[in-house]
Design a protein around this motif. Structure first.
Motif, PDB file in Angstrom:
ATOM      1  N   ILE A 111     -33.982   0.704   1.390  1.00  0.00           N
ATOM      2  CA  ILE A 111     -34.311   0.928  -0.021  1.00  0.00           C
ATOM      3  C   ILE A 111     -35.173   2.178  -0.159  1.00  0.00           C
ATOM      4  O   ILE A 111     -34.928   3.039  -1.008  1.00  0.00           O
ATOM      5  N   HIS A 112     -36.179   2.299   0.692  1.00  0.00           N
ATOM      6  CA  HIS A 112     -37.056   3.464   0.671  1.00  0.00           C
ATOM      7  C   HIS A 112     -36.243   4.749   0.845  1.00  0.00           C
ATOM      8  O   HIS A 112     -36.399   5.712   0.083  1.00  0.00           O
ATOM      9  N   GLY A 113     -35.360   4.753   1.827  1.00  0.00           N
ATOM     10  CA  GLY A 113     -34.545   5.931   2.104  1.00  0.00           C
ATOM     11  C   GLY A 113     -33.645   6.317   0.949  1.00  0.00           C
ATOM     12  O   GLY A 113     -33.535   7.499   0.593  1.00  0.00           O
ATOM     13  N   ARG A 114     -32.996   5.324   0.344  1.00  0.00           N
ATOM     14  CA  ARG A 114     -32.090   5.607  -0.780  1.00  0.00           C
ATOM     15  C   ARG A 114     -32.845   6.122  -1.999  1.00  0.00           C
ATOM     16  O   ARG A 114     -32.413   7.073  -2.641  1.00  0.00           O
ATOM     17  N   LEU A 115     -33.970   5.475  -2.322  1.00  0.00           N
ATOM     18  CA  LEU A 115     -34.737   5.930  -3.485  1.00  0.00           C
ATOM     19  C   LEU A 115     -35.326   7.322  -3.239  1.00  0.00           C
ATOM     20  O   LEU A 115     -35.355   8.159  -4.141  1.00  0.00           O
ATOM     21  N   ALA A 116     -35.780   7.574  -2.018  1.00  0.00           N
ATOM     22  CA  ALA A 116     -36.322   8.894  -1.686  1.00  0.00           C
ATOM     23  C   ALA A 116     -35.231   9.959  -1.775  1.00  0.00           C
ATOM     24  O   ALA A 116     -35.472  11.066  -2.259  1.00  0.00           O
ATOM     25  N   ALA A 117     -34.042   9.632  -1.316  1.00  0.00           N
ATOM     26  CA  ALA A 117     -32.931  10.593  -1.337  1.00  0.00           C
ATOM     27  C   ALA A 117     -32.548  10.982  -2.763  1.00  0.00           C
ATOM     28  O   ALA A 117     -32.089  12.102  -2.997  1.00  0.00           O
ATOM     29  N   THR A 118     -32.753  10.073  -3.715  1.00  0.00           N
ATOM     30  CA  THR A 118     -32.441  10.397  -5.110  1.00  0.00           C
ATOM     31  C   THR A 118     -33.552  11.206  -5.765  1.00  0.00           C
ATOM     32  O   THR A 118     -33.379  11.705  -6.878  1.00  0.00           O
ATOM     33  N   GLY A 119     -34.697  11.290  -5.107  1.00  0.00           N
ATOM     34  CA  GLY A 119     -35.841  11.995  -5.664  1.00  0.00           C
ATOM     35  C   GLY A 119     -36.637  11.150  -6.650  1.00  0.00           C
ATOM     36  O   GLY A 119     -37.575  11.644  -7.283  1.00  0.00           O
ATOM     37  N   ALA A 120     -36.306   9.880  -6.772  1.00  0.00           N
ATOM     38  CA  ALA A 120     -36.948   9.016  -7.758  1.00  0.00           C
ATOM     39  C   ALA A 120     -38.174   8.288  -7.217  1.00  0.00           C
ATOM     40  O   ALA A 120     -39.032   7.851  -7.991  1.00  0.00           O
ATOM     41  N   LEU A 121     -38.293   8.148  -5.904  1.00  0.00           N
ATOM     42  CA  LEU A 121     -39.381   7.365  -5.308  1.00  0.00           C
ATOM     43  C   LEU A 121     -40.719   8.058  -5.529  1.00  0.00           C
ATOM     44  O   LEU A 121     -40.900   9.209  -5.158  1.00  0.00           O
ATOM     45  N   THR A 122     -41.666   7.337  -6.137  1.00  0.00           N
ATOM     46  CA  THR A 122     -43.004   7.900  -6.334  1.00  0.00           C
ATOM     47  C   THR A 122     -44.043   7.233  -5.444  1.00  0.00           C
ATOM     48  O   THR A 122     -45.061   7.836  -5.137  1.00  0.00           O
ATOM     49  N   ALA A 123     -43.788   5.990  -5.021  1.00  0.00           N
ATOM     50  CA  ALA A 123     -44.692   5.281  -4.120  1.00  0.00           C
ATOM     51  C   ALA A 123     -43.958   4.109  -3.503  1.00  0.00           C
ATOM     52  O   ALA A 123     -43.010   3.579  -4.072  1.00  0.00           O
ATOM     53  N   SER A 124     -44.439   3.708  -2.322  1.00  0.00           N
ATOM     54  CA  SER A 124     -43.864   2.579  -1.592  1.00  0.00           C
ATOM     55  C   SER A 124     -45.031   1.817  -0.974  1.00  0.00           C
ATOM     56  O   SER A 124     -45.755   2.378  -0.149  1.00  0.00           O
ATOM     57  N   VAL A 125     -45.199   0.548  -1.381  1.00  0.00           N
ATOM     58  CA  VAL A 125     -46.390  -0.193  -0.995  1.00  0.00           C
ATOM     59  C   VAL A 125     -46.025  -1.583  -0.477  1.00  0.00           C
ATOM     60  O   VAL A 125     -45.588  -2.438  -1.244  1.00  0.00           O
ATOM     61  N   PRO A 126     -46.222  -1.840   0.840  1.00  0.00           N
ATOM     62  CA  PRO A 126     -46.033  -3.215   1.332  1.00  0.00           C
ATOM     63  C   PRO A 126     -47.210  -4.078   0.880  1.00  0.00           C
ATOM     64  O   PRO A 126     -48.331  -3.603   0.773  1.00  0.00           O
ATOM     65  N   SER A 127     -46.912  -5.338   0.591  1.00  0.00           N
ATOM     66  CA  SER A 127     -48.002  -6.239   0.167  1.00  0.00           C
ATOM     67  C   SER A 127     -47.778  -7.640   0.675  1.00  0.00           C
ATOM     68  O   SER A 127     -46.754  -8.013   1.077  1.00  0.00           O
TER      69      SER A 127
END
Length: 127
Positions: A111-127
């Protein structure tokens, strides 16, 4: 190991949902629509996993995940990846727990990779 992972994106909920669906499908999950725009994903065979437990490989070990899609007050879309309700320890003991952890991590990375590839990812936080 985190129980959930939040992905913040600068695109619409529909675009994030489609990207998450593609990411999980690329990892071998069958993805279905859930309530209120959520997604349910599963891979592997429960019966086979219960029969052979930890001997199942990553793609045949039964795993379930859920993804909630939300919008923050500042307009960002959040995709929250949640571990499934299946108990990995019951599906292969310590090896099952390890496989469940690895499946969650692989899904989060996809998921991180796909969202980053689209340029849309602004943050990724495990919780």
């Amino acid at each position: 190991m985190p129980e959930s992972h939040d992905f913040f994106a600068s695109t619409s909920p529909d675009q994030v949902r489609a990207t998450v669906r593609e990411a999980l499908a690329s990892e071998g999950y069958t993805v279905e629509d859930g309530e209120q725009g959520s997604l349910r994903a599963s891979r592997g065979k429960l019966g086979l996993t219960l029969l052979i437990g930890g001997l199942a490989n990553d793609r045949t070990f039964h795993t379930t995940l859920a993804v909630q899609i939300m919008v923050t007050q500042d307009g960002q879309t959040v995709a929250r990846l949640l571990r499934g309700s299946g108990k990995s320890a019951l599906k292969g003991g310590a090896i099952g727990v390890s496989r469940g952890n690895r499946a969650f991590e692989q899904a989060a990375n996809a998921i991180h990779g796909r969202l980053a590839a689209t340029g849309a990812l602004t943050a990724s936080v495990p919780s």
